[in-house]
Each structure stands twice: as structure tokens, then as C-alpha cells.
Design a protein around this motif. Sequence first.
Motif, PDB file in Angstrom:
ATOM      1  N   GLY A 135       0.796  -1.216   0.000  1.00  0.00           N
ATOM      2  CA  GLY A 135       0.000   0.000   0.000  1.00  0.00           C
ATOM      3  C   GLY A 135       0.833   1.272   0.000  1.00  0.00           C
ATOM      4  O   GLY A 135       0.317   2.350  -0.309  1.00  0.00           O
ATOM      5  N   SER A 136       2.116   1.148   0.319  1.00  0.00           N
ATOM      6  CA  SER A 136       3.008   2.312   0.312  1.00  0.00           C
ATOM      7  C   SER A 136       4.252   2.079  -0.536  1.00  0.00           C
ATOM      8  O   SER A 136       5.216   2.822  -0.462  1.00  0.00           O
ATOM      9  N   ASP A 137       4.208   1.019  -1.361  1.00  0.00           N
ATOM     10  CA  ASP A 137       5.355   0.663  -2.191  1.00  0.00           C
ATOM     11  C   ASP A 137       5.330   1.463  -3.503  1.00  0.00           C
ATOM     12  O   ASP A 137       4.375   1.357  -4.273  1.00  0.00           O
ATOM     13  N   PRO A 138       6.369   2.242  -3.803  1.00  0.00           N
ATOM     14  CA  PRO A 138       6.381   3.056  -5.022  1.00  0.00           C
ATOM     15  C   PRO A 138       6.866   2.316  -6.269  1.00  0.00           C
ATOM     16  O   PRO A 138       6.912   2.891  -7.361  1.00  0.00           O
ATOM     17  N   THR A 139       7.216   1.036  -6.127  1.00  0.00           N
ATOM     18  CA  THR A 139       7.762   0.279  -7.263  1.00  0.00           C
ATOM     19  C   THR A 139       6.767   0.201  -8.427  1.00  0.00           C
ATOM     20  O   THR A 139       5.629  -0.244  -8.248  1.00  0.00           O
ATOM     21  N   PRO A 140       7.177   0.606  -9.645  1.00  0.00           N
ATOM     22  CA  PRO A 140       6.280   0.542 -10.807  1.00  0.00           C
ATOM     23  C   PRO A 140       5.999  -0.910 -11.201  1.00  0.00           C
ATOM     24  O   PRO A 140       6.886  -1.771 -11.146  1.00  0.00           O
ATOM     25  N   CYS A 141       4.764  -1.176 -11.620  1.00  0.00           N
ATOM     26  CA  CYS A 141       4.396  -2.520 -12.073  1.00  0.00           C
ATOM     27  C   CYS A 141       3.081  -2.453 -12.839  1.00  0.00           C
ATOM     28  O   CYS A 141       2.350  -1.469 -12.774  1.00  0.00           O
ATOM     29  N   THR A 142       2.784  -3.522 -13.581  1.00  0.00           N
ATOM     30  CA  THR A 142       1.497  -3.632 -14.261  1.00  0.00           C
ATOM     31  C   THR A 142       0.495  -4.240 -13.284  1.00  0.00           C
ATOM     32  O   THR A 142       0.871  -4.703 -12.195  1.00  0.00           O
ATOM     33  N   SER A 143      -0.761  -4.277 -13.670  1.00  0.00           N
ATOM     34  CA  SER A 143      -1.779  -4.862 -12.790  1.00  0.00           C
ATOM     35  C   SER A 143      -1.509  -6.348 -12.564  1.00  0.00           C
ATOM     36  O   SER A 143      -1.704  -6.866 -11.457  1.00  0.00           O
ATOM     37  N   THR A 144      -1.056  -7.037 -13.617  1.00  0.00           N
ATOM     38  CA  THR A 144      -0.751  -8.463 -13.498  1.00  0.00           C
ATOM     39  C   THR A 144       0.419  -8.693 -12.546  1.00  0.00           C
ATOM     40  O   THR A 144       0.406  -9.641 -11.741  1.00  0.00           O
ATOM     41  N   GLU A 145       1.424  -7.858 -12.634  1.00  0.00           N
ATOM     42  CA  GLU A 145       2.573  -7.972 -11.730  1.00  0.00           C
ATOM     43  C   GLU A 145       2.159  -7.661 -10.290  1.00  0.00           C
ATOM     44  O   GLU A 145       2.638  -8.299  -9.350  1.00  0.00           O
ATOM     45  N   PHE A 146       1.256  -6.695 -10.139  1.00  0.00           N
ATOM     46  CA  PHE A 146       0.767  -6.377  -8.795  1.00  0.00           C
ATOM     47  C   PHE A 146       0.003  -7.566  -8.213  1.00  0.00           C
ATOM     48  O   PHE A 146       0.153  -7.907  -7.038  1.00  0.00           O
ATOM     49  N   GLU A 147      -0.812  -8.220  -9.049  1.00  0.00           N
ATOM     50  CA  GLU A 147      -1.543  -9.406  -8.596  1.00  0.00           C
ATOM     51  C   GLU A 147      -0.572 -10.492  -8.136  1.00  0.00           C
ATOM     52  O   GLU A 147      -0.786 -11.127  -7.095  1.00  0.00           O
ATOM     53  N   SER A 148       0.488 -10.705  -8.893  1.00  0.00           N
ATOM     54  CA  SER A 148       1.482 -11.717  -8.531  1.00  0.00           C
ATOM     55  C   SER A 148       2.126 -11.382  -7.195  1.00  0.00           C
ATOM     56  O   SER A 148       2.346 -12.270  -6.353  1.00  0.00           O
ATOM     57  N   ARG A 149       2.424 -10.110  -6.994  1.00  0.00           N
ATOM     58  CA  ARG A 149       3.032  -9.703  -5.732  1.00  0.00           C
ATOM     59  C   ARG A 149       2.055  -9.865  -4.565  1.00  0.00           C
ATOM     60  O   ARG A 149       2.450 -10.289  -3.472  1.00  0.00           O
ATOM     61  N   MET A 150       0.802  -9.545  -4.795  1.00  0.00           N
ATOM     62  CA  MET A 150      -0.215  -9.740  -3.748  1.00  0.00           C
ATOM     63  C   MET A 150      -0.332 -11.215  -3.384  1.00  0.00           C
ATOM     64  O   MET A 150      -0.382 -11.578  -2.202  1.00  0.00           O
ATOM     65  N   ASN A 151      -0.367 -12.068  -4.412  1.00  0.00           N
ATOM     66  CA  ASN A 151      -0.487 -13.506  -4.162  1.00  0.00           C
ATOM     67  C   ASN A 151       0.705 -14.050  -3.388  1.00  0.00           C
ATOM     68  O   ASN A 151       0.550 -14.886  -2.495  1.00  0.00           O
ATOM     69  N   LYS A 152       1.898 -13.570  -3.729  1.00  0.00           N
ATOM     70  CA  LYS A 152       3.113 -14.094  -3.114  1.00  0.00           C
ATOM     71  C   LYS A 152       3.435 -13.422  -1.783  1.00  0.00           C
ATOM     72  O   LYS A 152       3.663 -14.106  -0.775  1.00  0.00           O
ATOM     73  N   GLU A 153       3.442 -12.097  -1.764  1.00  0.00           N
ATOM     74  CA  GLU A 153       3.929 -11.363  -0.597  1.00  0.00           C
ATOM     75  C   GLU A 153       2.865 -11.094   0.466  1.00  0.00           C
ATOM     76  O   GLU A 153       3.195 -10.923   1.641  1.00  0.00           O
ATOM     77  N   VAL A 154       1.608 -11.052   0.043  1.00  0.00           N
ATOM     78  CA  VAL A 154       0.549 -10.746   1.010  1.00  0.00           C
ATOM     79  C   VAL A 154      -0.305 -11.980   1.303  1.00  0.00           C
ATOM     80  O   VAL A 154      -0.271 -12.512   2.408  1.00  0.00           O
ATOM     81  N   PHE A 155      -1.062 -12.450   0.308  1.00  0.00           N
ATOM     82  CA  PHE A 155      -1.923 -13.599   0.540  1.00  0.00           C
ATOM     83  C   PHE A 155      -1.122 -14.836   0.943  1.00  0.00           C
ATOM     84  O   PHE A 155      -1.521 -15.590   1.830  1.00  0.00           O
TER      85      PHE A 155
END
Length: 274
Positions: A135-155
Motif C-alpha cells: 500500500g506504500s510501495d512506489p515500485t512501478p508494475c502492471t496490474s498483473t505484476e501487482f496481482e502476482s506480488r499480492m499472491n506471493k507477498e501478502v496472501f
Amino acid sequence: MGKKSRRNRGEKAGRCTASSNNGAAASFEALMKGGGTDDITDFRAFCSCVDGMPPLWPRPPSWPFDPKLTKKFADKMKLPIFCVNPPEQQRIPDMAHRHFKYLIKQHEKDADVRPASEWAAVVCGPSCWNPFHLGSDPTPCTSTEFESRMNKEVFGEIGFRFTRPYEIPKRPIPTFCDKCSKECTSECGCCGEKYCSRKCMNKDWSKHRRTCELVYEQEGYIDALFTQMEMKETLTEEELKLAQGVNDASKVEEMKPEAKVESAVKAIVQCESW
């Protein structure tokens, strides 16, 4: 929700158990087991006599979001209300996760590159998921990359957490077949996975069966039977036949969840642990 999260849910907590009623829940579990083919915890007995799969209902059930209907079915089966799975334990997270994936899908074709924090606001905000550090990460990414990060780093690492109670959208979120991705409303009568037809459900059965069985046997049978009772009250005979993959109308009469638990309920209500 995804198959992995369903599997985790099935392998972990029993959904009928309340911490203040461990003794009662244990007695309930013991009484419900060991009944042969009439045992309601027997996944095979719940499945269709035609193709060995659960019903494929044409729509999701209403009872998880209708306290009066839930109480009606609980009273009909003489079950203590705490044994009924609250919607926030399954249905609400499933809907929120579907909402999350739908919002991701809306931006896939655009291939927009935005800060992760912006994707968190756009995608996690409406679906109520807590993005934690993203929620405070400034790293640029696409929506698909964000989903991957949510799945791995959060969920995957932190878990599924809401920032506030999830509100069901007034306009239903489209759902899609887990096998062919065709838009559909029908779902597995046991675990809620989406399939457009029994044909697609059958094609996916070798992968789907174990997860479905775990959900059912980890006290998901109460949810499944309540849903079955609702569908028997609201669907036509032809719809019931189609849902069960049955061509013989007489087979539909075998769907009597209240009869399956009658003998067990008589023992349950006599338990001193209630």
C-alpha cells in the motif's frame, strides 16, 4: 477464492467449531461419523449417483446472507446455530477475492504501469483487501505484476485480511468457469467453484475432487446440505435434474438432506455438552 486458499481452508480449521463450544463440536463430529452410506459426512454419498460429482447449482445460494433462511434450515435439521458456517468464513472472502481478480482483469489489456501503492488503492480499496506494505510501495508494475506480488507477498506470506468489512456490490461481479473461462453463474454444490456445465466440471474433476472432498469433510457438509435444501425449494424439477446430471426424475427424490441427519440429530440434541 482460488483453489490453493480453498485447500488450505479445508486442511485447517473445521468450520463448525466455536472456541467456546469445543466439547459440543467434538461430540457433533463423533456422532456424525460412522454412518455408512447414510452418513452426511460421506462425500461419495452426497455426490450424484450418475457421474459421482456434487450437484452443479445454477446460482449461488441465498441462505448464507439471509439469517432468517439460515435459521429456518437449522431449525428444520434441529442443528445448533453455531454449527452453521458464518458467511464471513467462506462466502464473503470468496466474493472479495473474485472482486479483486475482476478489477485486475479490467486493467490487464491496458498494460498500464503504475506504482504498487496506486494499484493497491485501485484494486484492494474496492475489494477491501489489506495490501499491507504494498500500500506504500512506489515500485512501478502492471496490474498483473501487482496481482502476482499480492499472491506471493501478502496472501501467501501474511494471509487474507480485510481493511474493513466487505460490502457486496449492488452490481454482481461476473464469474467465470474454472475450466474454460466462460462467464457463468453456476457453481459446485460442495465448495462453490465455478463451472459453466457438468461437462467442464467433469473435465476438471481429477484436479478438483480432492479439494472439494476436503472442504466437504471438514464440516462443509452442513453448508452443502443447507444449499441443497434451498435449491429443492426454489428450483424446478427440470433444474434439479440438470444440476444432478440426472435424466430419471425419480432419482431427484433421493435428495433428502433432512432425512439423512434425522437419526444423528436425535442423538445430538440429547448431548449434555450442548
